[in-house]
Design a protein around this motif. Sequence first.
Motif, PDB file in Angstrom:
ATOM      1  N   ALA A   1       0.871  -1.180   0.000  1.00  0.00           N
ATOM      2  CA  ALA A   1       0.000   0.000   0.000  1.00  0.00           C
ATOM      3  C   ALA A   1       0.903   1.223   0.000  1.00  0.00           C
ATOM      4  CB  ALA A   1      -0.901  -0.006   1.224  1.00  0.00           C
ATOM      5  N   GLU A   2       0.551   2.197  -0.812  1.00  0.00           N
ATOM      6  CA  GLU A   2       1.395   3.387  -0.917  1.00  0.00           C
ATOM      7  C   GLU A   2       0.517   4.620  -0.966  1.00  0.00           C
ATOM      8  OE1 GLU A   2       5.052   3.249  -3.342  1.00  0.00           O
ATOM      9  OE2 GLU A   2       4.187   4.951  -4.434  1.00  0.00           O
ATOM     10  N   ILE A   3       0.963   5.688  -0.301  1.00  0.00           N
ATOM     11  CA  ILE A   3       0.219   6.936  -0.281  1.00  0.00           C
ATOM     12  C   ILE A   3       1.182   8.104  -0.367  1.00  0.00           C
ATOM     13  CG2 ILE A   3       0.211   7.098   2.242  1.00  0.00           C
ATOM     14  CD1 ILE A   3      -2.710   8.076  -0.028  1.00  0.00           C
ATOM     15  N   MET A   4       0.780   9.149  -1.081  1.00  0.00           N
ATOM     16  CA  MET A   4       1.584  10.363  -1.138  1.00  0.00           C
ATOM     17  C   MET A   4       0.746  11.510  -0.590  1.00  0.00           C
ATOM     18  SD  MET A   4       3.535  12.175  -4.361  1.00  0.00           S
ATOM     19  CE  MET A   4       2.008  12.585  -5.201  1.00  0.00           C
ATOM     20  N   ALA A   5       1.279  12.188   0.411  1.00  0.00           N
ATOM     21  CA  ALA A   5       0.565  13.298   1.033  1.00  0.00           C
ATOM     22  C   ALA A   5       1.247  14.612   0.698  1.00  0.00           C
ATOM     23  CB  ALA A   5       0.513  13.097   2.547  1.00  0.00           C
ATOM     24  N   GLU A   6       0.417  15.630   0.521  1.00  0.00           N
ATOM     25  CA  GLU A   6       0.935  16.976   0.273  1.00  0.00           C
ATOM     26  C   GLU A   6       0.776  17.833   1.518  1.00  0.00           C
ATOM     27  OE1 GLU A   6      -0.718  18.938  -3.038  1.00  0.00           O
ATOM     28  OE2 GLU A   6      -0.058  17.448  -4.514  1.00  0.00           O
TER      29      GLU A   6
ATOM     30  N   CYS B   1       0.342   9.407   7.418  1.00  0.00           N
ATOM     31  CA  CYS B   1       0.036   8.191   8.191  1.00  0.00           C
ATOM     32  C   CYS B   1      -1.451   7.866   8.117  1.00  0.00           C
ATOM     33  CB  CYS B   1       0.473   8.364   9.645  1.00  0.00           C
ATOM     34  SG  CYS B   1       2.262   8.321   9.886  1.00  0.00           S
ATOM     35  N   GLU B   2      -2.294   8.888   8.221  1.00  0.00           N
ATOM     36  CA  GLU B   2      -3.728   8.658   8.123  1.00  0.00           C
ATOM     37  C   GLU B   2      -4.093   8.156   6.731  1.00  0.00           C
ATOM     38  OE1 GLU B   2      -5.484  12.370   9.138  1.00  0.00           O
ATOM     39  OE2 GLU B   2      -5.253  12.092  11.314  1.00  0.00           O
TER      40      GLU B   2
END
Length: 741
Positions: A359-364, A421-422
């Motif tokens: 699982a991968e997420i990119m946050a700004e 993280c969320e």
Amino acid sequence: MERVELLAPAGNYEGFLGAVHAGADAVYLGGMKFGARAYADNFSEEEVCRAIRYAHIYGRKVYLTLNTLVKEKEFHEIYDYLAPFYEAGLDGVIIQDMGVFLWVGRRFPGLARHVSTQAAITGAWGARLLKKSGAQRIVPARELSLEEIREMKREAGIEIETFIHGAVCYCYSGQCLFSSIIGGRSGNRGRCAQPCRLPYRTDGEKKECYPLSLKDMCTIEMLPELIKAGIDSFKIEGRMKSPEYAAGVTALYRKYIDRYYRNPEGEFRVEKQDMEKLKALYLRSGISTGYYKQHNGRQMITLESPAYAGRDEELAGRIRKKYLEGDFRLPVQAKAVLKKGCPAMLTLRYEKEGAGEAAEIMAEGETVQAAQKRPLDPAAVEKQLAKSGNTVFCMERMEIDMQEDVFLPVKALNDLRRRACEGLEQSILDRYAAVHLYGRGRAGERNVFREAGRMNGGSVNGNRIHVLALTEGQAVSAVKAGVQRLYLDSCLCREGRRLSELKALCGERTELYLALPYIIRMRDEGFLEETGKLLAGGIFDGVLARSPEELYWITETFGEKWGKRIVSDAGLYIWNSEAESFYGKFGTEHYLPYELNGYEVRELTEKTPGAEWAAVVYGRIPMMVTANCVVRTKEGCRPYPESRDTSFCMLTDRYRKDFPVYTDCRHCYNRIYNSLPLSLHQEMDKAGEMGIHTFRLDFTDEIGNDVDRVISYFKGLADGQQRTEPPYKEYTKGHWKRGVE
């Protein structure tokens, strides 16, 4: 399932964490209502939702116990109770009450329904019925052998969950009224006082022992056999036990399940020190492998003492440190990009070990600024972003891609980390939901009343007296007294000639019904074949069914257009109109359960105008139906059919109350009856006001004139004669006044 599921218990949130950290694939737990462990700590609504979220992040499941019987007036509580858990992604509910089973299926689409061991499903007939009704999984009676479980799996094609470790009830679960009748604490409501763990004397012996106390189960050495049998889920008992117990037992079974799968054809041996650890984690003073390979026997009983041997506190301390106090955060890879004039970027990636899933997420974040005074230091940025706080993640590897002379406030870095993280947590949850919760809709309407349409019965005009006979003498007395219906216990159906004579004696005045056994098992195939021929003939006018097995066997054998009547007995537990809807498909005549009080009976009858309700008003209540045998434990097995002339023995408790035990050797089970007969002679008028006009007298060990006097007395009451004292001095009103909590 490709691999067997390891299902662990949790009595509180700490126990849940211990079970997950120790390797459970799923955890079963109870909320504040409708669970069969009312005295466990149990979970608040917030804790259940938090547990579901936590479990799903770790790729595990949560099942909620909804495994008590529910009164009509309580049905309105179920929706509000269950809805938050359903919306949170609850994986399944474990259900005893068939009314709850139907209702949940309509209101909560796609929620897996597992039928509890409290439903006492003992074979493929019952399993097929429940699969057809929408069950995803069956937790069969713990008394089944491994061969019977294989047969159920093969014939029904449904998920099977069985117990592999922990305490075992003496009675078929859900068929026990001992605690309820004696002390008012119902096992069907999660409040069992465990009278089976108390001392008794058998057949007048002077020395007390513990003939109803089974040893705890430990099957870790049988794991290869259990896996090969096709069982889908291995269940550990213990929601009333400590978090250390749940974690420690789970960890050991996890170890050996994984060991088996690494080399299925290799030698399987449990190390001696691991067996000692299991024994040191709060087991009774003896262990057995339960019923998987034996039907009953003295070696299964803790005759000398049912007490727990305590636990090894040093071992418990090590378990606590390892599974409850350790760091179980999930390792993630992080990459931060900080460039002037651009939003700060933080990418988090989590790869599930050994699963090939990621699982991968990119946050700004905020726009990165040019530094005016003190530019950001890469080491300081890494340190700040690595603070995962109270999240489930830890930064295993951090890559910083940052221009020189840039600036971002610490608060902005913290917000970026929190948002990332969320986002990663939600990404993992979304992936879980896509795989495991696909196709589930929103909760249905809150309406608690069943749909109309099935009603096809009619009211009964006038009072009727029926008799259930356990002996030939009782049966003849009932027919000569002119009762309207005679239920003949299946133990009397051995000789066709005698049955024909009894049918002739009944004539046109008395209907003759067959009372089927309380329990049907694979060993009863010959009996069912024999019984099918009898029912296809002209001797019996109908049947009294006592288990789901029998209901489905009858309908599958004779078809839905069978012209004879099916009556459901009290042990099928119709506590609410939804349950009547389930059992009403087979017949509209039902006996009231023993545990409802008069007010609750009125509520039930008012909500089921199409049902014909009947009540047992006299007789010893069957408080236990057991696979284990008091006689065999005491002196060895009595061979059938010679045993039919010595069918009763006696249990005497510490207050010198005698409980008759009927040893049904044909079907190989015991019925333990109450010390006093139920007598509702004072309540028949009130029952009549509720539309109940059919009253049954159940005879057990009564003989001769005692039978005649009881029948004559109740026939007089039914005919409206002046009320007098009954022909017996001691009796109980059961739950008609008090009910159960």
